[in-house]
Design an enzyme around this catalytic site. Structure first.
Site, PDB file in Angstrom:
ATOM      1  CE  LYS A  34      -1.846  11.053   3.508  1.00 32.07           C
ATOM      2  NZ  LYS A  34      -2.265   9.801   3.961  1.00 32.07           N
ATOM      3  CG  PHE A  84      -0.310   0.395   4.978  1.00 32.84           C
ATOM      4  CD1 PHE A  84       0.400   1.698   5.128  1.00 32.84           C
ATOM      5  CD2 PHE A  84      -0.714  -0.179   6.357  1.00 32.84           C
ATOM      6  CE1 PHE A  84       0.762   1.973   6.404  1.00 32.84           C
ATOM      7  CE2 PHE A  84      -0.155   0.256   7.402  1.00 32.84           C
ATOM      8  CZ  PHE A  84       0.385   1.313   7.685  1.00 32.84           C
ATOM      9  NE  ARG A 123      -4.231  11.925  15.319  1.00 34.76           N
ATOM     10  CZ  ARG A 123      -3.823  11.321  14.250  1.00 34.76           C
ATOM     11  NH1 ARG A 123      -3.135  11.973  13.239  1.00 34.76           N
ATOM     12  NH2 ARG A 123      -4.300  10.249  13.812  1.00 34.76           N
ATOM     13  CB  THR A 179      -7.382   6.910   8.845  1.00 30.93           C
ATOM     14  OG1 THR A 179      -6.665   7.091  10.083  1.00 30.93           O
ATOM     15  CG2 THR A 179      -6.508   6.545   7.843  1.00 30.93           C
ATOM     16  NE  ARG A 201      -7.375  11.768   6.842  1.00 32.09           N
ATOM     17  CZ  ARG A 201      -6.708  11.300   7.710  1.00 32.09           C
ATOM     18  NH1 ARG A 201      -6.964  11.142   8.802  1.00 32.09           N
ATOM     19  NH2 ARG A 201      -5.151  11.551   7.573  1.00 32.09           N
ATOM     20  CG  ASN A 228      -5.916   9.367   4.338  1.00 30.19           C
ATOM     21  OD1 ASN A 228      -4.950   9.891   3.668  1.00 30.19           O
ATOM     22  ND2 ASN A 228      -5.876   8.554   5.189  1.00 30.19           N
ATOM     23  CG  HIS A 281       0.689  12.688   7.668  1.00 32.62           C
ATOM     24  ND1 HIS A 281       0.858  11.671   8.013  1.00 32.62           N
ATOM     25  CD2 HIS A 281       1.641  13.468   8.206  1.00 32.62           C
ATOM     26  CE1 HIS A 281       1.824  11.488   9.099  1.00 32.62           C
ATOM     27  NE2 HIS A 281       2.234  12.830   9.366  1.00 32.62           N
TER      28      HIS A 281
END
Length: 143
Positions: A11, A59, A87, A93, A104, A114, A117
């Site tokens: 991100k 959100f 993951r 998250t 993260r 964060n 994705h």
């Protein structure tokens, strides 16, 4: 074990802080291979379309706004149990709840910004990959 593909997006916060290489290295050390990749500046239409499943949630607007603040690195990762492995590497998250050593925990600042994705299931991965990549742009890797 199942050979899978999953979508990963680094991100704008992590791209802006020059963490692309460190994040990719973690994927590769875990045995995931990059079979497609591109850097892209998402516009509002791109972000709204990708996150359409969240439309109407509180959100959504903030997420779309954040995802258009700078370039993102979009990748297709391939490997044994790639979805779950990705993951696990990403962590929870909310970076405050992410296990030490996860992406993260190490690179994210807030639950909104964060760092990464990742697809959450095989069906989602297929849809997400097709959103950003044509099938001919995904390269099978044998080694």
């Amino acid at each position: 074990m199942t050979l899978e593909r999953t979508l990963s997006i680094i991100k704008p916060d992590a791209v802006g802080n020059n963490h692309i290489g460190e994040i990719i290295a973690r994927f590769e050390k875990a045995g995931l291979r990059i079979v497609a990749a591109k850097m892209k500046q998402l516009d509002r239409k791109d972000a709204e379309g990708f996150y359409a499943v969240h439309k109407g949630r509180p959100f959504f607007e903030d997420l779309v706004g954040f995802m258009t603040t700078g370039p993102v690195m979009i990748m297709v990762l391939e490997g044994e149990n790639a979805i779950n492995k990705n993951r696990e590497i990403m962590g929870a998250t909310d970076p405050k709840k992410a296990a030490p050593g996860t992406i993260r925990a190490d690179f994210a600042q807030t639950i909104d910004e964060n760092a990464v994705h990742g697809s959450d299931a095989a069906e989602t991965a297929k849809t997400e990959i097709e959103y950003f990549f044509k099938s001919q742009d995904v390269c099978a890797r044998k080694r």
